[in-house]
Design an enzyme around this catalytic site. Sequence first.
Site, PDB file in Angstrom:
ATOM      1  N   GLU A 213       0.752  -1.139  -0.081  1.00 12.12           N
ATOM      2  CA  GLU A 213       0.119   0.120  -0.037  1.00 12.12           C
ATOM      3  C   GLU A 213       0.810   1.155   0.056  1.00 12.12           C
ATOM      4  O   GLU A 213       1.467   1.568   1.019  1.00 12.12           O
ATOM      5  CB  GLU A 213      -0.918   0.158   1.120  1.00 12.12           C
ATOM      6  CG  GLU A 213      -2.007  -1.182   1.222  1.00 12.12           C
ATOM      7  CD  GLU A 213      -3.068  -0.803   0.325  1.00 12.12           C
ATOM      8  OE1 GLU A 213      -3.260   0.172  -0.075  1.00 12.12           O
ATOM      9  OE2 GLU A 213      -3.823  -1.835   0.041  1.00 12.12           O
ATOM     10  N   CYS A 247      -2.179   9.521   2.650  1.00 17.57           N
ATOM     11  CA  CYS A 247      -2.190   8.689   1.197  1.00 17.57           C
ATOM     12  C   CYS A 247      -2.971   9.217   0.190  1.00 17.57           C
ATOM     13  O   CYS A 247      -2.592   9.348  -1.006  1.00 17.57           O
ATOM     14  CB  CYS A 247      -1.819   7.719   1.123  1.00 17.57           C
ATOM     15  SG  CYS A 247      -3.119   6.755   2.064  1.00 17.57           S
TER      16      CYS A 247
HETATM   17  P1  NAD Z   1       8.204   4.621   5.444  1.00 15.01           P
HETATM   18  O1  NAD Z   1       8.103   3.944   4.145  1.00 15.01           O
HETATM   19  O2  NAD Z   1       9.293   5.734   5.759  1.00 15.01           O
HETATM   20  O3  NAD Z   1       7.789   3.814   6.717  1.00 15.01           O
HETATM   21  C1  NAD Z   1       6.902   2.879   6.858  1.00 15.01           C
HETATM   22  C2  NAD Z   1       7.224   1.617   7.615  1.00 15.01           C
HETATM   23  O4  NAD Z   1       8.336   1.072   7.107  1.00 15.01           O
HETATM   24  C3  NAD Z   1       7.584   2.314   9.287  1.00 15.01           C
HETATM   25  O5  NAD Z   1       6.986   1.196  10.107  1.00 15.01           O
HETATM   26  C4  NAD Z   1       9.229   2.143   9.181  1.00 15.01           C
HETATM   27  O6  NAD Z   1       9.500   1.892  10.469  1.00 15.01           O
HETATM   28  C5  NAD Z   1       9.240   1.016   8.032  1.00 15.01           C
HETATM   29  N1  NAD Z   1      10.541   0.855   7.539  1.00 15.01           N
HETATM   30  C6  NAD Z   1      11.403   2.216   7.188  1.00 15.01           C
HETATM   31  N2  NAD Z   1      12.538   1.758   6.682  1.00 15.01           N
HETATM   32  C7  NAD Z   1      12.719   0.267   6.741  1.00 15.01           C
HETATM   33  C8  NAD Z   1      13.481  -0.781   6.313  1.00 15.01           C
HETATM   34  N3  NAD Z   1      14.515  -0.338   5.636  1.00 15.01           N
HETATM   35  N4  NAD Z   1      13.146  -1.922   6.468  1.00 15.01           N
HETATM   36  C9  NAD Z   1      12.207  -2.377   6.967  1.00 15.01           C
HETATM   37  N5  NAD Z   1      11.325  -1.493   7.672  1.00 15.01           N
HETATM   38  C10 NAD Z   1      11.106   0.029   7.392  1.00 15.01           C
HETATM   39  O7  NAD Z   1       6.663   5.384   5.197  1.00 15.01           O
HETATM   40  P2  NAD Z   1       6.031   6.742   5.826  1.00 15.01           P
HETATM   41  O8  NAD Z   1       6.962   7.760   5.852  1.00 15.01           O
HETATM   42  O9  NAD Z   1       5.644   6.055   7.172  1.00 15.01           O
HETATM   43  O10 NAD Z   1       4.734   6.833   5.087  1.00 15.01           O
HETATM   44  C11 NAD Z   1       4.318   7.681   4.247  1.00 15.01           C
HETATM   45  C12 NAD Z   1       4.176   7.165   2.837  1.00 15.01           C
HETATM   46  O11 NAD Z   1       3.413   6.009   3.146  1.00 15.01           O
HETATM   47  C13 NAD Z   1       3.601   8.236   1.761  1.00 15.01           C
HETATM   48  O12 NAD Z   1       4.228   8.047   0.627  1.00 15.01           O
HETATM   49  C14 NAD Z   1       2.250   7.695   1.913  1.00 15.01           C
HETATM   50  O13 NAD Z   1       1.451   8.200   0.698  1.00 15.01           O
HETATM   51  C15 NAD Z   1       2.064   6.206   1.913  1.00 15.01           C
HETATM   52  N6  NAD Z   1       1.195   5.446   2.561  1.00 15.01           N
HETATM   53  C16 NAD Z   1       0.297   4.935   1.868  1.00 15.01           C
HETATM   54  C17 NAD Z   1      -0.825   4.351   2.198  1.00 15.01           C
HETATM   55  C18 NAD Z   1      -1.727   3.483   1.761  1.00 15.01           C
HETATM   56  O14 NAD Z   1      -2.743   2.946   2.493  1.00 15.01           O
HETATM   57  N7  NAD Z   1      -1.522   3.250   0.384  1.00 15.01           N
HETATM   58  C19 NAD Z   1      -1.311   4.957   3.660  1.00 15.01           C
HETATM   59  C20 NAD Z   1      -0.558   5.763   4.264  1.00 15.01           C
HETATM   60  C21 NAD Z   1       0.668   6.038   3.798  1.00 15.01           C
END
Ligand code: NAD
Length: 456
Positions: A213, A247
């Site tokens: 997602e 998002c």
């Molecule tokens: P992110 O990718 O920074 O982090 C998301 C999760 O991944 C966190 O739990 C984080 O700890 C984990 N993570 C980060 N780096 C990692 C790694 N190297 N290995 C394993 N886990 C890791 O995303 P974010 O900043 O939390 O969210 C923002 C983004 O998410 C935006 O692009 C937004 O559009 C998208 N988003 C999408 C949806 C959807 O339903 N499609 C919903 C909310 C947010």
Amino acid sequence: MTSPESIPAIVARQREFFAGGETRDLDFRVKSLEKLADEWKKREPEILEALAADLGKPDLEAYVSEYHFVLQEVRLFIKKLRRWAKPERVGSPFYFWPARSEIRREPFGVSLVIAPWNYPFQLAMAPLISSVAAGNCVVLKPSELAPATASKLAEMVESVFDSAHVTTVLGGIEVGKVVLDQRFEFIFYTGGETVGKIVAESAAEHLTPTVLELGGKCPCLLDSEIDLDVAAERIATGKWFNAGQTCLAPDFVLVPEALHDDLVSKLEANLRDWHSGSDLPDLARIVNDSHYQRLQNLAGETVIQIGTDDPETRRMAPRILPRAGFDDPAMQEEIFGPILPVIAYDDPDSTLSELQNSPSPLALYVFSKNRDFLETAAARVPSGSVCFNDLLKQATNFNLPFGGVGSSGHGRYRGKFGFEAFSYDRAVMKRYFFRDFFGIHPPYEGALEKLRKILK
Ligand code: NAD
């Protein structure tokens, strides 16, 4: 924080628990969800408090988009799970009669759910509910950027589930990496595209199926045949909910040249009306300093700003960027904050081509009274979902699937689609001990002639 060394043992215990078969029992699943619903209801004030601590979420936003949203979904699962989980009887080819064929919805095994920070309860709990309902074990990794929520989730999960069934692991990237090194039978990830690719790569190592997602820039396209007052109010509501950290928020607006100035002034009037004081109590905060700084840079020399920024609390005033262009800095990445570029266009056809050539967004928004305009835009611009004449509402309907396409992700969930995402369809055929009236086995001499007659 969970010690990274303890993670392999957590997964091993869950695998053992799953093998024990308890999660296959529908009564067990429904009881687990009922217990979760009871705990959820008891903790409403704590949930709203954690969201205020992490993101300064106004109670009303926290209530509708996190607390009540999750409650509705868990109730739906409790009510419908038995029906959704029923094996589906299908026909069998006549030449194998008597036979009975059915599709069974089977759990994968041990699943991993990685959640983001922007709706930190909803986006952790919704996949967790689907996974438990489908009969899986769950390792939940909440975002470290919403720490109050993460520890509340851990507390709640611990009080509802046996840790061999559902466990929370807390921590940042370090912990995330160790978790991803483990073998899971299913991975559900919500977050940005960069980490999404890391998740997909790790999943490929074990050929683990995924739902990703992700995000992107959701366009909001206006036709000239619209009610501008209604459109402006809906755009302002959808964009600045959770301070634009959604998002599905409209990332930018495309408006016919003749309506540009009117739209901008109506958007501004709405915002001034809603946020009359300067301290913006009804606007969520930006999640951390680095996002705050990133957004300040994107805003540049803003022309229209409603209220005052407070770097201390990271409360960032809503901005409108009138007469923006596709080459502006704010158009080079997903904004994910309270800034709205408004781009004026002359030609709908070339505007649609521009959108068609951009990465596929999670949602497409189109405003028009003209059905052809709406349908042409929907046909030309692929997206995970479409909402005509409003924003975000498509994602609040549990009868619709939620998910992206292309760079905004793959896979679907919510309600029945969540149950299906966390299950696989197992083909089951049963035959009986009647002698076959035609057996396909040697000697083949003359058999093909006979078979042709039967199958013709
Ligand atoms: P992110 O990718 O920074 O982090 C998301 C999760 O991944 C966190 O739990 C984080 O700890 C984990 N993570 C980060 N780096 C990692 C790694 N190297 N290995 C394993 N886990 C890791 O995303 P974010 O900043 O939390 O969210 C923002 C983004 O998410 C935006 O692009 C937004 O559009 C998208 N988003 C999408 C949806 C959807 O339903 N499609 C919903 C909310 C947010």
